[in-house]
Design an enzyme around this catalytic site. Structure first.
Site, PDB file in Angstrom:
ATOM      1  N   LYS A 144       0.792  -1.065   0.022  1.00  0.00           N
ATOM      2  CA  LYS A 144       0.052  -0.171  -0.214  1.00  0.00           C
ATOM      3  C   LYS A 144       0.998   1.297   0.011  1.00  0.00           C
ATOM      4  CE  LYS A 144      -4.017  -2.077   0.658  1.00  0.00           C
ATOM      5  NZ  LYS A 144      -5.299  -2.040  -0.497  1.00  0.00           N
ATOM      6  N   LYS A 242     -13.281  -8.642  -7.119  1.00  0.00           N
ATOM      7  CA  LYS A 242     -13.581  -9.078  -5.635  1.00  0.00           C
ATOM      8  C   LYS A 242     -14.794  -9.701  -5.684  1.00  0.00           C
ATOM      9  CE  LYS A 242     -10.573  -5.786  -2.797  1.00  0.00           C
ATOM     10  NZ  LYS A 242      -9.815  -5.264  -3.901  1.00  0.00           N
TER      11      LYS A 242
END
Length: 344
Positions: A144, A242
């Site tokens: 991230k 997802k």
């Protein structure tokens, strides 16, 4: 034929605080959804993520309990609808005596374990966290990033682990004026995920023309129709799907669309338990899926409702067989994480 709906809300501590440009979390709240027919139960998982999904766990619980046994076929928040659809798919696979991956048209092949690394305090802390994931068995990492916490961290990881497959995920935190995406271009990343805000498909298409690093989109892929728009705009080299948001049917449709268009496919998770992980890995075994960001749940969570011990073998995670994922919520330590239950 009698059909029963089971709901279990869990609040599970994380072993390590996980931060991104969107939110920082130290616990994971999810709702397990079970559908039982003729003594066989299929399971799904609703895992809304703070600042990522528009709905919360409270929204999911209220929607599912308000409709009760009539929930099947009703309009629901995305993660709740995905969980119900997952449970029905799992139920169908169990009744047929076949693995979930087979029911969903997969091959049963394993996926490379890829550990998501949150925003850490410094490059050194990032390197330490990556090292722990490698020691656990990961062969790939997705780090991230956000403006000001990006190039130095990725460069430090690159220097420490030169042979490691590394990707970066900005969660839409950059603008077209930022120089960091160009600086990242020389680090040999597998892909740069969601550098710009989700709505800016045109901006992502422009970045693709100027960067050598493949561009992956995640947040805009909220439906099969949204994936079609990404393809039409030529906004991505790779799209992260997802299943915990799309559900099995829309995920399968999106995989086919992306494959036909020559766009890469990644299957992503929502920091789920073994229930959501089983569905993600089943879909990740489809032939055209090239990346995941999936690891065993207990790498992140302090407890898991399945006694199944996910093993990473030579960096690989294997989808489950015909018995599916076993769910136990009445035994410690998971029982200590149960917030509430309902049955219809």
């Amino acid at each position: 034929m009698s059909r029963f709906l089971h709901l279990v809300e869990l609040c599970i501590p994380l072993d390590h605080r996980f931060s991104s440009s969107l939110a920082a979390i130290s616990e994971r709240r999810v709702v397990l959804v079970g559908v039982t027919e003729e003594g066989i139960t299929g399971w799904g998982e609703a895992a809304p993520y703070p600042a990522y999904t528009p709905e919360t766990v409270e929204d999911v619980w209220e929607a599912l309990t308000a409709r009760g046994a009539g929930v099947l076929g009703e309009a629901l928040p995305a993660t709740a609808a995905a969980a119900v659809e997952q449970a029905l798919a799992d139920l169908d696979a169990r009744r047929a005596g076949i693995p979930l991956w087979s029911h969903l048209g997969g091959t049963g092949r394993p996926s490379m374990a890829c550990a998501a690394i949150g925003l850490e305090e410094s490059p050194d802390r990032t390197v330490v966290r990556v090292g722990r994931m490698i020691d656990a068995g990961a062969r790939q990492v997705k780090i991230k990033i956000e403006p000001g916490r990006d190039v130095d961290r990725l460069r430090a990881v690159r220097e420490q682990f030169p042979g490691l497959t590394v990707a970066a995920d900005a969660n839409g935190s950059y603008s077209l004026d930022d120089q960091s995406p160009a600086e990242l271009d020389g680090l040999g990343l597998a892909y740069l995920e969601q550098p710009l805000p989700p709505a800016d498909l045109e901006g992502h298409a422009g970045l693709r023309r100027h960067l050598a690093t493949p561009i992956c989109l995640d947040e805009p892929a909220t439906s099969a129709e949204a994936v079609e728009r990404i393809i039409e705009q030529e906004a991505a080299d790779l799209v992260s799907l997802k299943p915990g948001i799309l559900g099995p049917a829309a995920t399968l449709a999106a995989i086919e669309m992306l494959s036909s268009a020559g766009v890469g496919v990644k299957i992503g998770g929502l920091v789920e338990t073994s229930v959501g992980r089983a569905h993600a890995l089943a879909l990740a075994s489809r032939p055209s899926v090239s990346f995941t960001d999936l690891v065993p749940p207990l790498w992140l969570l302090a407890a898991d409702p399945s006694p199944h011990a996910w093993q990473v073998v030579n960096g690989l995670l294997f989808p489950l067989g015909e018995r599916g994922v076993e769910v136990r919520t009445g035994e410690p330590p998971v029982s200590e994480c149960v917030v509430r239950t309902a049955r219809f």
